[in-house]
Design a protein around this motif. Structure first.
Motif, PDB file in Angstrom:
ATOM      1  N   THR A 143       0.819  -1.221   0.000  1.00  0.00           N
ATOM      2  CA  THR A 143       0.000   0.000   0.000  1.00  0.00           C
ATOM      3  C   THR A 143       0.850   1.267   0.000  1.00  0.00           C
ATOM      4  O   THR A 143       0.387   2.317   0.437  1.00  0.00           O
ATOM      5  N   GLU A 189      -0.579   4.314  -1.927  1.00  0.00           N
ATOM      6  CA  GLU A 189      -1.679   5.045  -1.308  1.00  0.00           C
ATOM      7  C   GLU A 189      -1.207   6.362  -0.701  1.00  0.00           C
ATOM      8  O   GLU A 189      -1.975   7.326  -0.613  1.00  0.00           O
ATOM      9  N   SER A 208       1.634   7.048  -7.599  1.00  0.00           N
ATOM     10  CA  SER A 208       1.614   5.938  -8.546  1.00  0.00           C
ATOM     11  C   SER A 208       2.998   5.401  -8.877  1.00  0.00           C
ATOM     12  O   SER A 208       3.128   4.289  -9.383  1.00  0.00           O
ATOM     13  N   THR A 229      -6.787  -4.877  -5.951  1.00  0.00           N
ATOM     14  CA  THR A 229      -6.972  -3.481  -6.339  1.00  0.00           C
ATOM     15  C   THR A 229      -5.920  -2.622  -5.657  1.00  0.00           C
ATOM     16  O   THR A 229      -5.708  -2.725  -4.446  1.00  0.00           O
ATOM     17  N   ASP A 246      -4.710   1.180  -4.935  1.00  0.00           N
ATOM     18  CA  ASP A 246      -5.045   2.604  -4.914  1.00  0.00           C
ATOM     19  C   ASP A 246      -3.769   3.430  -4.910  1.00  0.00           C
ATOM     20  O   ASP A 246      -2.754   3.023  -4.332  1.00  0.00           O
ATOM     21  N   TYR A 247      -3.823   4.573  -5.570  1.00  0.00           N
ATOM     22  CA  TYR A 247      -2.693   5.503  -5.510  1.00  0.00           C
ATOM     23  C   TYR A 247      -3.235   6.909  -5.379  1.00  0.00           C
ATOM     24  O   TYR A 247      -4.289   7.249  -5.908  1.00  0.00           O
ATOM     25  N   ASN A 248      -2.520   7.695  -4.619  1.00  0.00           N
ATOM     26  CA  ASN A 248      -2.976   9.054  -4.318  1.00  0.00           C
ATOM     27  C   ASN A 248      -1.844  10.047  -4.526  1.00  0.00           C
ATOM     28  O   ASN A 248      -0.686   9.774  -4.209  1.00  0.00           O
ATOM     29  N   SER A 272      -4.390  10.763  -8.582  1.00  0.00           N
ATOM     30  CA  SER A 272      -4.992   9.719  -7.761  1.00  0.00           C
ATOM     31  C   SER A 272      -5.813   8.787  -8.627  1.00  0.00           C
ATOM     32  O   SER A 272      -6.290   9.147  -9.697  1.00  0.00           O
ATOM     33  N   SER A 291      -7.007   4.202  -9.107  1.00  0.00           N
ATOM     34  CA  SER A 291      -6.830   2.816  -8.706  1.00  0.00           C
ATOM     35  C   SER A 291      -6.776   1.930  -9.945  1.00  0.00           C
ATOM     36  O   SER A 291      -7.293   2.292 -11.003  1.00  0.00           O
ATOM     37  N   THR A 305      -6.774  -2.523 -11.016  1.00  0.00           N
ATOM     38  CA  THR A 305      -6.989  -3.883 -10.540  1.00  0.00           C
ATOM     39  C   THR A 305      -6.124  -4.835 -11.349  1.00  0.00           C
ATOM     40  O   THR A 305      -6.062  -4.746 -12.581  1.00  0.00           O
TER      41      THR A 305
END
Length: 811
Positions: free
Chosen positions: A140, A143, A147, A446, A448-450, A466, A468, A470
């Motif tokens: 993670t 997150e 990215s 999945t 996620d990137y922020n 930001s 996501s 999969t």
């Protein structure tokens, strides 16, 4: 300087100030009686705490960078027990004292309270790093960091374990160690609770990145142990890259550049002490037949279609939304993840002084430099333990260090402990094994990137966005699918799979060892492949190359992928007593710098290309120095070895000077002749500078000459297509040699030396704007110091030295 005239700077020529410092150090009265001398240094410093207002300037704790000058000056600080300092009592039964350099000493009335105290101190010093370790383990990082870290997250979730799998591994280790892990967790969480009422003391990175401070779980901490066991001792393999190169340059060239065994290789366990075969039961004839068989079979599968650097994990499964993962030449597989958990080379030696009944140990694990470092130093005293050393924050063991009876060090083993299997596909998630169609175990993940709100150098990308993605992640019976081609999936099988935490059991026993025999027993329990050297209070010394080493199929080639259909399965694991090791060597010394452990060891797929360097491997320098010290050993002489090994281009003292002089005669016109002459007058030291801060011209000449000689050699053995097999020196060894350069220096004759010198002169004349070698002075090189937070990365001049350095005399 003729080959036989090489002198060991640092013994006869040791700087007086350093020698005075070494001999004049005093130790606290409470230091353990059997640790006669104990010194260490951890640059930049032991803390990683950056305050909220300090984020803008990279400041916070006074111990962020307070060991830099010691390192630059080749000085060490006290590393014995009971260094004086201010103390606090965060809970009844636990006292934490900190010495001049902020190193915590924990005194506790119970075993679990002691590890609770270590956890509390680690929370004070390394809370944001602990957050990074947690996220590196569970995939993670993107997150909070953007990215650019999706590749890291993909590797973590694909090649490692789910929470349920982690819990099963935890359940298999002894209850006492689980209790320590839980206590460490509780100590961290107690400090997090303290921050709830002292918000201004929260590490600034949490505020800058808008990351909530959440409590840690036992699984979070255990994941750090798994990552360390898998990544630091060794990396994934180069089988797919090897297969791609083989298809372009042919069998003869491939076997020349990457043999199963390198002629003249320098082993840590010498031949007279045992040969310790990597693959007992496999004959040389079977090896040759296996190479032919594997080469024929490879023509039937899609090797080139797998794409990119074949040593590197590629798309996770069938969706491939995350961009293909690539590494730069010379990096180990999974290198992106190793921004958080680094990987590199290391050196160590032990020398026995029979006259005094003492053992001298020096260890310099080389994992690059960052602020804070991977290593975290602490000291612990409880009713059951007295130990001091370093480990990664979050682990309830001392990785490298000493107790009152034994001192020990580690280096990366770099043996090939995994293999790549080519699974013949029926469809995207079905493969053939022993004539039957088998379903892969697949799941969707999945990611996620922020966009991080604040740019932290070395961690975040301010242009990020930001979102996501999969990915479909799959495993076969051999392991995680790391790459795909047309009709084939490549799955990696790890010897250590599901056994990483067993290493904690062995390290715990090492922490409690009372003599070399206890160390020997502890090494039977570890599952990772870190070389270990130790000395005890009787002056005995020993070396071990432990871990799980697979017995490979006899009639397939270990350098290349194996067929996954069932004809190339492992034959089990190397028995414990067959692993390379030596105790009380008659030569009274032992040394390792990531070189092969024994004469019977093989190269595998070359997870570290530099280890193929044969008789020009960098260990040759330390072997020469240690053998001289062993004649009349002392603590000061053992320490001084680092002064030479850390400032000398390792292979230069052993270059064939007769061939160089012959090449000078053949060089013809200037400046090629002067180029060789200048090189011959250089002493190999890359640290001494003139008034402008520039080093001797020999530095630039040597580096360019090696490269040009390698290019000439490769032109006869596959050209540019063969370069992956040549490799590059590791990032910790800027003046070390690559496999290709070592081959070139050994195999090329004087005429080729002259041609390389001519091209060197042309390149350097253009680079420096002068045809005179005296003008070819480059600036003193620096380390590339990274950041695992908001700390301001200091400027460190390059030496080939350890991230952590410890020097001890036990007796």
């Amino acid at each position: 300087m003729a080959k036989g005239d090489f002198r060991m700077r640092g013994l006869a020529g040791l700087a007086p100030a350093l020698l005075a410092c070494t001999l004049g150090l005093s130790f606290a009265p409470g230091a353990a009686a059997n640790a006669i001398e104990a010194e260490a240094v951890l640059p930049p410093g032991n803390s990683g705490y950056v305050s909220i207002p300090g984020v803008a300037t990279g400041t916070g704790s006074p111990h962020l960078s307070d060991q830099n000058q010691l390192f630059i000056d080749f000085q060490l600080r006290p590393f014995g027990f009971d260094q004086p300092g201010a103390s606090e009592t965060p809970k009844p039964g636990v006292t934490i004292s900190r010495d001049t350099y902020g190193v915590p000493r924990v005194d506790a009335n119970t075993d679990t309270n002691a590890w609770w105290g270590v956890g509390y101190a680690a929370g004070e010093d390394r809370l944001f790093q602990l957050e990074l370790f947690k996220r590196a383990g569970n995939g993670t990082l993107a997150e909070i960091l953007g990215s650019g870290y999706l590749d890291d997250d993909l590797i973590a979730r694909r090649d490692y374990y789910t929470d349920a799998e982690m819990q099963k591994m935890i359940n298999k280790i002894p209850a006492k160690l689980v209790a320590r892990l839980d206590a460490y967790r509780d100590g961290i969480n107690a400090y997090i609770g303290y921050l709830g009422t002292h918000p201004l003391e929260i590490p600034g990175e949490f505020i800058a990145l808008n990351v909530p401070v959440k409590e840690m779980t036992t699984i979070d901490l255990a994941r750090t142990g798994v990552l360390l066991a898998r990544t630091v001792p060794s990396g994934d393999g180069n089988e797919l890259e090897n297969a791609q190169v083989l298809s372009e340059i042919g069998r003869k060239n491939f076997d020349f550049l990457h043999p199963v065994r390198t002629k003249g290789r320098i082993s840590t366990v010498k031949a007279r002490e045992g040969r310790f075969k990597a693959q007992p039961g496999r004959t040389r004839k079977q090896e040759k037949l296996g190479f032919k068989r594997t080469t024929r079979w490879l023509k039937s599968i899609d090797v080139a279609g797998a794409g990119g650097n074949g040593s590197t994990p590629q798309r996770a499964g069938t969706s491939g939304q995350i961009k293909e993962i690539t590494t730069e030449e010379g990096e180990e597989p999974g290198a992106d993840l190793q921004r958080i958990i680094p990987h590199g080379g290391s050196f160590m030696w032990a020398i026995s002084d029979d006259r005094r009944g003492r053992g001298y140990l020096f260890n310099g694990p080389q994992l690059g430099f960052s602020i804070p470092e991977l290593f975290y130093e602490f000291e612990l005293h409880s009713p059951s333990q007295d130990v001091r050393g370093v480990s990664a924050a979050g682990l309830p063991v001392v990785g490298i260090g000493h107790n009152d009876k034994v001192a020990w060090g580690f280096t990366s083993g770099l043996s090939d402990e995994d293999d790549l299997y080519a699974e013949k596909l029926v469809d995207a998630e079905t493969y053939m094994y022993k004539g039957e169609a088998k379903a892969m175990k697949c799941r969707n993940e999945t990611f996620d990137y922020n966009a991080p709100p604040t740019d932290l150098p070395g961690l975040t990308d301010p242009s990020d966005i930001s979102g996501s993605v999969t990915e479909r992640i799959c495993r076969t019976r051999h392991g995680p699918v790391q790459a795909r081609g047309d009709g084939v999936a490549y799955a990696r099988r790890y010897a250590i799979w599901n056994r990483e935490l067993q290493t904690v059991v062995g390290l715990s026993k090492l922490n409690d060892a009372k003599n070399i025999d206890d160390v020997d027993k502890a090494m039977d329990r570890v599952t990772w492949n870190e070389n270990v050297i130790a000395t005890d209070s009787q002056g005995r010394i020993g070396y071990w190359h432990p871990g799980l080493h697979q017995l490979r199929p006899r009639k397939w080639d270990e350098r290349l992928p194996y067929p996954g259909a069932g004809s190339a399965e492992w034959r089990g694991f190397l028995p414990k007593d067959k692993r390379p090791q030596v105790i009380d060597p008659k030569r009274d010394w032992v040394a390792n710098w990531n070189n092969p452990p024994s004469r019977g060891w093989t190269n595998g797929d070359g997870p570290a290309r530099e280890r193929l360097a044969g008789n020009l491997h960098r260990i040759r320098l330390i072997d020469k120095l240690a053998s001289r010290v062993a004649r009349r050993p002392s603590y000061a002489k053992s320490r001084a070895i680092e002064l030479t090994s850390g400032s000398t281009a390792q292979q230069f003292p052993f270059v064939n000077r007769k061939r160089l002089r012959h090449a000078r005669k053949k060089a013809g016109k200037e400046p090629a002749r002067r180029t060789i002459a200048k090189l011959l007058r250089w002493d190999g030291d890359y640290t001494k500078t003139n008034g402008d801060g520039n080093v001797h011209p020999g530095v630039a000449i040597w580096e360019e000459f090696k490269d040009q000689l390698e290019t000439l050699m490769l032109s006869h053995h596959g050209g540019d297509a063969a370069r992956p097999l040549a490799g590059e020196p590791g990032s910790s060894h800027q003046f070390d040699i690559s496999n290709g350069e070592a081959i070139a220096l050994r195999e090329q004759r004087a005429r080729s030396y002259a041609r390389a010198a001519k091209r060197t002169a042309e390149v350097l004349s253009e680079r420096f704007g002068s045809r005179k070698p005296v003008a070819w002075r480059e600036p003193r090189r620096l380390y590339d110091v990274g950041a695992q937070g908001a700390g301001s990365a200091p400027e460190l001049p390059f030496f080939d030295r350890g991230t952590w350095s410890q020097s001890l005399a036990m007796g």
